[in-house]
Design a protein around this motif. Structure first.
Motif, short mmCIF file in Angstrom:
data_model
loop_
_atom_site.label_atom_id
_atom_site.label_comp_id
_atom_site.label_asym_id
_atom_site.label_seq_id
_atom_site.Cartn_x
_atom_site.Cartn_y
_atom_site.Cartn_z
N ASP A 241 12.30 21.79 49.88
CA ASP A 241 13.37 22.10 48.94
C ASP A 241 12.83 22.40 47.54
OD1 ASP A 241 15.65 21.58 50.72
OD2 ASP A 241 14.93 19.51 50.68
N ILE A 242 11.82 21.64 47.14
CA ILE A 242 11.24 21.80 45.80
C ILE A 242 9.73 21.70 45.91
CG2 ILE A 242 11.14 20.85 43.46
CD1 ILE A 242 13.90 19.48 44.15
N LEU A 243 9.04 22.65 45.29
CA LEU A 243 7.58 22.62 45.22
C LEU A 243 7.18 22.37 43.78
CD1 LEU A 243 4.81 23.02 46.61
CD2 LEU A 243 5.00 25.45 46.04
N VAL A 244 6.25 21.45 43.57
CA VAL A 244 5.78 21.11 42.24
C VAL A 244 4.25 21.17 42.25
CG1 VAL A 244 5.73 19.32 40.45
CG2 VAL A 244 7.74 19.56 41.91
N SER A 245 3.67 21.70 41.19
CA SER A 245 2.21 21.75 41.16
C SER A 245 1.67 21.87 39.74
CB SER A 245 1.69 22.95 41.98
OG SER A 245 0.28 22.94 42.06
N ILE B 88 9.45 27.85 35.79
CA ILE B 88 10.40 27.39 36.80
C ILE B 88 10.91 28.63 37.52
CG2 ILE B 88 12.52 26.12 37.23
CD1 ILE B 88 11.05 25.81 33.80
N LEU B 89 10.63 28.68 38.81
CA LEU B 89 10.99 29.85 39.62
C LEU B 89 12.03 29.46 40.66
CD1 LEU B 89 10.46 32.81 40.62
CD2 LEU B 89 8.70 31.82 42.12
N LEU C 159 13.08 26.15 44.84
CA LEU C 159 12.71 25.83 43.46
C LEU C 159 11.22 25.51 43.39
CD1 LEU C 159 13.52 25.16 40.50
CD2 LEU C 159 14.01 22.82 41.27
N PHE C 160 10.54 26.16 42.45
CA PHE C 160 9.11 25.95 42.22
C PHE C 160 8.89 25.70 40.74
CE2 PHE C 160 4.71 28.17 41.99
CZ PHE C 160 4.06 26.95 42.08
N VAL C 161 8.32 24.53 40.41
CA VAL C 161 8.00 24.19 39.03
C VAL C 161 6.48 24.03 38.94
CG1 VAL C 161 8.43 22.65 37.08
CG2 VAL C 161 10.21 23.00 38.82
N CYS C 162 5.86 24.78 38.04
CA CYS C 162 4.40 24.86 38.03
C CYS C 162 3.84 24.89 36.61
CB CYS C 162 3.97 26.12 38.77
SG CYS C 162 2.18 26.32 38.97
N GLU C 163 2.78 24.13 36.38
CA GLU C 163 2.06 24.21 35.11
C GLU C 163 1.12 25.41 35.16
OE1 GLU C 163 -1.02 21.40 32.64
OE2 GLU C 163 0.87 20.48 33.31
#
Length: 274
Positions: free
Chosen positions: A181-185, A271-272, A232-236
């Motif tokens: 559901d959500i990818l974070v990296s 945030i994609l 949802l993808f949130v990435c630094e």
């Protein structure tokens, strides 16, 4: 031989003078960590006698004078107002990564039971903090480094979250077939030819360098997000990679793409939604 705390402070300051930007402050931090005391104690106990020949203290001073990060000496790092275990197997968390956590929490309901996957778990701090704030979410945390997974496991057990955060060893999402559901990296995003400060040489290089250009791993993650249709993808990212991310996504059909900044007002992540 015993010396007063303030005299030892002066001696360590001199040892660090040509090594760090703020030697007196660094000497103070070293002594506070070594003694396990706060700054008030340090200020009010300047006459306390300390054994300056204690082996562990001598080792800390010698290694710090070689620019070994204090966090690795004390095996402790402060992040998001909490204390975590850290050693050379994982990257030392940076303050700017706190924004990554904030951006996720701003978009995910506390009641959410979604599956959140973190790629590049490192010390485990991102998954742990998200799990503490999102009690109903399920977490899968991935890293290619067994040493990093060992550090993450220690922190996860310390926070009693082993039943909610599953650790897996693998390259990016190669070991995750589950719906996401959500990818974070917070992936490596520094170009291979960038010369870093000497203290960074003690940190795991595979957690810093992202390829010849720097954004190769980010691009691979973007491909995965699009192919799997992860909502949802949130990435630094690096402060100079905004245009590269925009350009790479130009031919992708996405719902939205937002960017966020760090404490220095530099671009630091995106945030994609697809």
């Amino acid at each position: 031989m015993s010396v007063r705390l303030n005299e030892l402070h002066n001696a360590i300051t001199e040892a660090l003078r040509d090594v760090v930007e703020s030697p007196r402050r660094e000497a103070e931090l070293l002594l506070m960590a070594y003694l396990g005391k706060d700054q008030l104690y340090f200020i009010t106990h300047g006459d306390e006698l300390i054994d300056e020949n204690e082996p562990r203290l001598l080792e800390w001073i010698a290694k710090r004078s070689e620019n070994v990060p204090l966090e690795y000496l004390s095996n402790c790092v402060s992040f998001y107002s909490r204390e975590f275990y850290i050693d050379e197997g994982a990257l030392i968390p940076r303050p700017e990564t706190e924004h990554l956590i904030d951006e996720v929490l701003a978009r995910v309901s506390k009641e959410s039971s979604q599956t959140i996957v973190e790629v590049g778990v490192g010390s485990g701090i991102i998954s742990i903090l998200l799990a503490l704030h999102l009690p109903n979410a399920r977490f899968i945390a991935v890293d290619i480094s067994p040493r990093a997974l060992s550090v993450a496991r220690r922190n996860i057990e310390m926070f009693e979250l082993a039943h909610r955060i599953e650790l897996r060893e693998g390259d990016l999402l190669s070991c995750v077939d589950d719906p996401i559901d959500i990818l974070v990296s917070n992936p490596p995003y520094i170009a291979d030819d960038v010369v870093l400060e000497s203290n960074l040489s003690y940190e795991p290089q595979n957690a810093l360098f992202g390829g010849s250009v720097g954004d190769e791993i980010i691009q691979r993650l973007l491909d995965e997000v699009y192919e799997r249709q992860i909502p949802l993808f949130v990435c630094e990212m690096g402060y100079d990679q905004r245009l590269k991310v925009q350009e790479y996504l130009k031919n992708f059909a996405v719902q939205s793409l937002e960017f966020y900044t760090d404490y220095a007002s530099l671009d630091r992540g995106f945030i994609l939604r697809v």
